[in-house]
Design an enzyme around this catalytic site. Sequence first.
Site, PDB file in Angstrom:
ATOM      1  N   ASN A  37       1.274  -2.427   5.367  1.00  0.00           N
ATOM      2  CA  ASN A  37       0.544  -1.170   5.528  1.00  0.00           C
ATOM      3  C   ASN A  37      -0.768  -1.128   4.740  1.00  0.00           C
ATOM      4  O   ASN A  37      -1.668  -0.359   5.092  1.00  0.00           O
ATOM      5  CB  ASN A  37       1.480  -0.028   5.090  1.00  0.00           C
ATOM      6  CG  ASN A  37       0.739   1.258   4.833  1.00  0.00           C
ATOM      7  OD1 ASN A  37       0.343   1.958   5.771  1.00  0.00           O
ATOM      8  ND2 ASN A  37       0.528   1.591   3.555  1.00  0.00           N
TER       9      ASN A  37
ATOM     10  N   ASP B 222      -2.648  -7.307  -5.580  1.00  0.00           N
ATOM     11  CA  ASP B 222      -3.656  -7.355  -4.518  1.00  0.00           C
ATOM     12  C   ASP B 222      -3.134  -8.245  -3.389  1.00  0.00           C
ATOM     13  O   ASP B 222      -2.958  -9.453  -3.580  1.00  0.00           O
ATOM     14  CB  ASP B 222      -4.953  -7.929  -5.123  1.00  0.00           C
ATOM     15  CG  ASP B 222      -6.101  -7.947  -4.142  1.00  0.00           C
ATOM     16  OD1 ASP B 222      -5.861  -7.868  -2.924  1.00  0.00           O
ATOM     17  OD2 ASP B 222      -7.254  -8.056  -4.604  1.00  0.00           O
TER      18      ASP B 222
ATOM     19  N   ILE C  90      -5.216  10.166  11.040  1.00  0.00           N
ATOM     20  CA  ILE C  90      -4.128  10.674  10.195  1.00  0.00           C
ATOM     21  C   ILE C  90      -4.735  11.232   8.898  1.00  0.00           C
ATOM     22  O   ILE C  90      -5.647  10.632   8.323  1.00  0.00           O
ATOM     23  CB  ILE C  90      -3.118   9.539   9.850  1.00  0.00           C
ATOM     24  CG1 ILE C  90      -2.684   8.759  11.115  1.00  0.00           C
ATOM     25  CG2 ILE C  90      -1.902  10.100   9.116  1.00  0.00           C
ATOM     26  CD1 ILE C  90      -1.924   9.524  12.155  1.00  0.00           C
TER      27      ILE C  90
ATOM     28  N   GLY D  79       0.824  -1.218   0.000  1.00  0.00           N
ATOM     29  CA  GLY D  79       0.000   0.000   0.000  1.00  0.00           C
ATOM     30  C   GLY D  79       0.848   1.254   0.000  1.00  0.00           C
ATOM     31  O   GLY D  79       0.488   2.273   0.591  1.00  0.00           O
TER      32      GLY D  79
ATOM     33  N   TYR E 229     -13.574  -3.482  10.124  1.00  0.00           N
ATOM     34  CA  TYR E 229     -12.243  -2.857  10.154  1.00  0.00           C
ATOM     35  C   TYR E 229     -11.563  -3.075  11.510  1.00  0.00           C
ATOM     36  O   TYR E 229     -10.404  -3.481  11.567  1.00  0.00           O
ATOM     37  CB  TYR E 229     -12.401  -1.367   9.864  1.00  0.00           C
ATOM     38  CG  TYR E 229     -11.119  -0.569   9.805  1.00  0.00           C
ATOM     39  CD1 TYR E 229     -10.267  -0.653   8.708  1.00  0.00           C
ATOM     40  CD2 TYR E 229     -10.771   0.285  10.846  1.00  0.00           C
ATOM     41  CE1 TYR E 229      -9.103   0.101   8.655  1.00  0.00           C
ATOM     42  CE2 TYR E 229      -9.604   1.041  10.794  1.00  0.00           C
ATOM     43  CZ  TYR E 229      -8.774   0.949   9.695  1.00  0.00           C
ATOM     44  OH  TYR E 229      -7.619   1.695   9.644  1.00  0.00           O
TER      45      TYR E 229
ATOM     46  N   SER F 188      -4.470  -0.110  14.033  1.00  0.00           N
ATOM     47  CA  SER F 188      -5.192   1.158  14.227  1.00  0.00           C
ATOM     48  C   SER F 188      -5.637   1.227  15.683  1.00  0.00           C
ATOM     49  O   SER F 188      -5.855   0.175  16.322  1.00  0.00           O
ATOM     50  CB  SER F 188      -6.427   1.187  13.326  1.00  0.00           C
ATOM     51  OG  SER F 188      -7.315   2.195  13.758  1.00  0.00           O
TER      52      SER F 188
ATOM     53  N   SER G 113       1.419   3.381  -2.254  1.00  0.00           N
ATOM     54  CA  SER G 113       0.967   4.538  -3.035  1.00  0.00           C
ATOM     55  C   SER G 113       0.053   5.452  -2.225  1.00  0.00           C
ATOM     56  O   SER G 113      -0.226   6.572  -2.620  1.00  0.00           O
ATOM     57  CB  SER G 113       0.203   4.058  -4.278  1.00  0.00           C
ATOM     58  OG  SER G 113      -1.003   3.426  -3.881  1.00  0.00           O
TER      59      SER G 113
ATOM     60  N   LYS H 108      -8.155  -5.136  12.438  1.00  0.00           N
ATOM     61  CA  LYS H 108      -7.007  -4.481  13.071  1.00  0.00           C
ATOM     62  C   LYS H 108      -6.658  -5.125  14.411  1.00  0.00           C
ATOM     63  O   LYS H 108      -5.486  -5.191  14.790  1.00  0.00           O
ATOM     64  CB  LYS H 108      -7.277  -2.977  13.236  1.00  0.00           C
ATOM     65  CG  LYS H 108      -7.388  -2.225  11.901  1.00  0.00           C
ATOM     66  CD  LYS H 108      -6.097  -2.330  11.094  1.00  0.00           C
ATOM     67  CE  LYS H 108      -6.101  -1.470   9.847  1.00  0.00           C
ATOM     68  NZ  LYS H 108      -4.853  -1.594   9.069  1.00  0.00           N
TER      69      LYS H 108
HETATM   70  P1  NAI Z   1      -4.817   5.175   1.788  1.00  0.00           P
HETATM   71  O1  NAI Z   1      -6.197   4.886   1.339  1.00  0.00           O
HETATM   72  O2  NAI Z   1      -4.207   6.511   1.508  1.00  0.00           O
HETATM   73  O3  NAI Z   1      -3.823   4.047   1.232  1.00  0.00           O
HETATM   74  C1  NAI Z   1      -4.163   2.694   1.237  1.00  0.00           C
HETATM   75  C2  NAI Z   1      -3.138   1.922   0.445  1.00  0.00           C
HETATM   76  O4  NAI Z   1      -3.479   0.537   0.493  1.00  0.00           O
HETATM   77  C3  NAI Z   1      -3.079   2.308  -1.034  1.00  0.00           C
HETATM   78  O5  NAI Z   1      -1.727   2.294  -1.454  1.00  0.00           O
HETATM   79  C4  NAI Z   1      -3.822   1.173  -1.725  1.00  0.00           C
HETATM   80  O6  NAI Z   1      -3.356   0.925  -3.051  1.00  0.00           O
HETATM   81  C5  NAI Z   1      -3.467   0.012  -0.821  1.00  0.00           C
HETATM   82  N1  NAI Z   1      -4.404  -1.095  -0.935  1.00  0.00           N
HETATM   83  C6  NAI Z   1      -5.738  -1.089  -0.678  1.00  0.00           C
HETATM   84  N2  NAI Z   1      -6.243  -2.307  -0.922  1.00  0.00           N
HETATM   85  C7  NAI Z   1      -5.224  -3.098  -1.324  1.00  0.00           C
HETATM   86  C8  NAI Z   1      -5.103  -4.450  -1.737  1.00  0.00           C
HETATM   87  N3  NAI Z   1      -6.157  -5.290  -1.746  1.00  0.00           N
HETATM   88  N4  NAI Z   1      -3.884  -4.907  -2.121  1.00  0.00           N
HETATM   89  C9  NAI Z   1      -2.823  -4.078  -2.112  1.00  0.00           C
HETATM   90  N5  NAI Z   1      -2.852  -2.810  -1.720  1.00  0.00           N
HETATM   91  C10 NAI Z   1      -4.058  -2.323  -1.349  1.00  0.00           C
HETATM   92  O7  NAI Z   1      -4.847   4.891   3.361  1.00  0.00           O
HETATM   93  P2  NAI Z   1      -3.844   5.284   4.535  1.00  0.00           P
HETATM   94  O8  NAI Z   1      -4.562   6.203   5.441  1.00  0.00           O
HETATM   95  O9  NAI Z   1      -2.512   5.651   4.026  1.00  0.00           O
HETATM   96  O10 NAI Z   1      -3.758   3.868   5.307  1.00  0.00           O
HETATM   97  C11 NAI Z   1      -2.593   3.066   5.390  1.00  0.00           C
HETATM   98  C12 NAI Z   1      -2.775   2.117   6.550  1.00  0.00           C
HETATM   99  O11 NAI Z   1      -2.904   2.843   7.769  1.00  0.00           O
HETATM  100  C13 NAI Z   1      -4.015   1.227   6.454  1.00  0.00           C
HETATM  101  O12 NAI Z   1      -3.714  -0.071   6.883  1.00  0.00           O
HETATM  102  C14 NAI Z   1      -4.989   1.894   7.397  1.00  0.00           C
HETATM  103  O13 NAI Z   1      -5.930   0.986   7.889  1.00  0.00           O
HETATM  104  C15 NAI Z   1      -4.031   2.388   8.475  1.00  0.00           C
HETATM  105  N6  NAI Z   1      -4.574   3.440   9.310  1.00  0.00           N
HETATM  106  C16 NAI Z   1      -4.896   4.683   8.786  1.00  0.00           C
HETATM  107  C17 NAI Z   1      -5.394   5.655   9.624  1.00  0.00           C
HETATM  108  C18 NAI Z   1      -5.765   7.016   9.128  1.00  0.00           C
HETATM  109  O14 NAI Z   1      -6.283   7.823   9.926  1.00  0.00           O
HETATM  110  N7  NAI Z   1      -5.518   7.359   7.874  1.00  0.00           N
HETATM  111  C19 NAI Z   1      -5.605   5.409  11.060  1.00  0.00           C
HETATM  112  C20 NAI Z   1      -5.222   4.099  11.488  1.00  0.00           C
HETATM  113  C21 NAI Z   1      -4.729   3.165  10.642  1.00  0.00           C
END
Ligand code: NAI
Length: 245
Positions: A88, A61, A186, A10, A153, A140, A12, A157
């Site tokens: 991630n 994926d 975040i 993840g 979710y 999380s 990107s 987690k």
């Molecule tokens: P985001 O939506 O900006 O990025 C998610 C990433 O996961 C993207 O790169 C996407 O391509 C990838 N992804 C999604 N489904 C996928 C799959 N099936 N296979 C491969 N890649 C996949 O989200 P963010 O905020 O950067 O989240 C990153 C991590 O942090 C996640 O695990 C999220 O649960 C966790 N998180 C985020 C929080 C927030 O407030 N943004 C809070 C707590 C945890």
Amino acid sequence: MRDKAALITGGSGGIGRAIAIKLSEMGFNIAISYLNNEEAAREVIAEVEKNNVKGLSIKADVSKEEDVKRIIETVNKEIGNIDVLVNNAGITRDRLLLRMKTEDWDTVMNTNLKGVYLCTKAVIRSMMKKKYGKIVNVTSVVGISGNAGQSNYSASKAGIIGFTKSMAKELGNRGINVNAVAPGFIDTAMTNVLDEEIKDEMLSSIPLNRVGKPEDVANLVAYLCSNEADYITGQVIHVDGGMLI
Ligand code: NAI
């Protein structure tokens, strides 16, 4: 960390991007996987390469075993055996349980939890051989506290936390550290979609009085991937501005 390889799933997205860039500043060669935003992935790799390390992005994926196999084979071939894995990749499909579709449950569990299992399983053999490895799983705060509308979710987690502690016990004597980071609120694409009202409510529960930046999470991940954290394993470290205390 020159000549060491890090894979960030993840990579990107908001937090993954910040982690990839931070680890490249430490000298790691960087591979990121992403689901479909090719443009964003390309931009991350361009940033990473500014730090004179190798960069590689792979569209895959993490919930599919054959995709994960392809990620690992490609990384091994292009930038070397993986020393650091940051699990991630993650998604939300929020809905109260009565209205939740089984498909929403499955997609979240398969991406967030099965993906961590598949990627971890695929890298540990070579880490065990080297007697070196750092695995950081992104959980999380809601994996600890629970949250209405996020049963799928938060269950995924919470599962990551149990998995992290089990792996720390299984792999500790093989020189592999396994930890989890628990971000709070975040500023990324994942949280941008929330209603302003919910955002304000979350903000009011943060003692440090600001939303977190992806870099706040990346700094902690970088520390856990450094040799300074060699004696830390099986921990869940919050990076949430005090949200959960
Ligand atoms: P985001 O939506 O900006 O990025 C998610 C990433 O996961 C993207 O790169 C996407 O391509 C990838 N992804 C999604 N489904 C996928 C799959 N099936 N296979 C491969 N890649 C996949 O989200 P963010 O905020 O950067 O989240 C990153 C991590 O942090 C996640 O695990 C999220 O649960 C966790 N998180 C985020 C929080 C927030 O407030 N943004 C809070 C707590 C945890």
